[in-house]
Scaffold this motif. Structure first.
Motif: not given
Length: 238
Positions: A37-41, A58-60, A67-70, A81-82
């Protein structure tokens, strides 16, 4: 005296990301396929590169625009990636991850009680004996130094972020967005709870984490009062 906390690398440069990801993979030492988990990715620069190593990432993040850019970057890189939009205070994972990472001073923006509970939620998200890697600004270093961070936002704007003052563990930060076309500047201010190593150790111990190692930079140098970063690797006790 003013220092660049990022040293000789730019925050969003490929070289900088490569170095950070190498550090992350070396200290976590996970097997390919393990969930992370990448928290605050943010824009996903760590998450995408870590997925290339074979981790199930998982990126949060709390910010949809990030998140749209990611997601777009991951699609262009043909990486699966989720991504999920969540406030870190509302994590709801249960023993799902072999490791959780929290990079680039993304911790400390809430009350002490909320910050401590975030660590509890991270521990709950970890599998037994799971690892937690957190990258913080070093409060001991911040007391004696100003901070200048300068990078380009994916929108094309440039961002200048700097510390105004640090008192009783609370750092007042200012951030300025500079439009390179019009020259317009937007400035806003926020506060960051800067924790000492002793305080983080206490929070971890209370939450069921034990510290394995501390580092002062992504090159693996030991943490000290002279290093601008405080990077902590911890393991879930059970």
């Amino acid at each position: 005296m003013t220092h660049d906390i990022l040293g000789d690398y730019k925050a969003y440069s490929l070289a900088g990301t490569d170095r950070e990801v190498r550090f992350i993979t070396e200290v976590l030492n996970l097997h390919p396929g393990e969930p992370l988990l990448d928290l605050y990715c943010g824009y996903g620069r760590h998450a995408i590169e870590l997925a290339k190593y074979g981790y199930k990432v998982t990126g949060v993040d709390a910010t949809k625009d990030f998140l749209d850019i990611a997601a777009q970057n991951a699609q262009e890189a043909k990486i699966d990636i989720t991504f999920a939009q969540k406030d870190m205070r509302e994590l709801d994972y249960d023993q799902q991850f072999a490791a959780v990472i929290n990079m680039f001073a993304a911790f400390g923006y809430f009350t002490d009680d909320e910050n401590a509970n975030i660590i509890n939620l991270i521990v709950k998200a970890l599998r037994p004996k799971g690892l937690f890697l957190i990258d913080l600004l070093n409060r001991e270093w911040m007391v004696r130094n100003n901070i200048n961070r300068y990078w380009r936002h994916p929108s094309g704007e440039y961002v200048l972020s700097y510390k105004v003052e640090l008192e009783n563990g609370i750092a007042t930060m200012k951030r300025q967005l500079i439009n390179q076309v019009t020259g317009a500047k937007i400035q806003y201010e926020f506060v960051l709870r800067a924790y000492s190593l002793a305080e983080m150790t206490n929070i971890f111990n209370t939450s069921g984490l034990s510290i394995i190692s501390t580092y002062g930079a992504f090159d693996g140098r030991p943490y000290s009062s002279e290093t601008p970063r405080m990077i902590i690797l911890a393991k879930k006790d059970i």
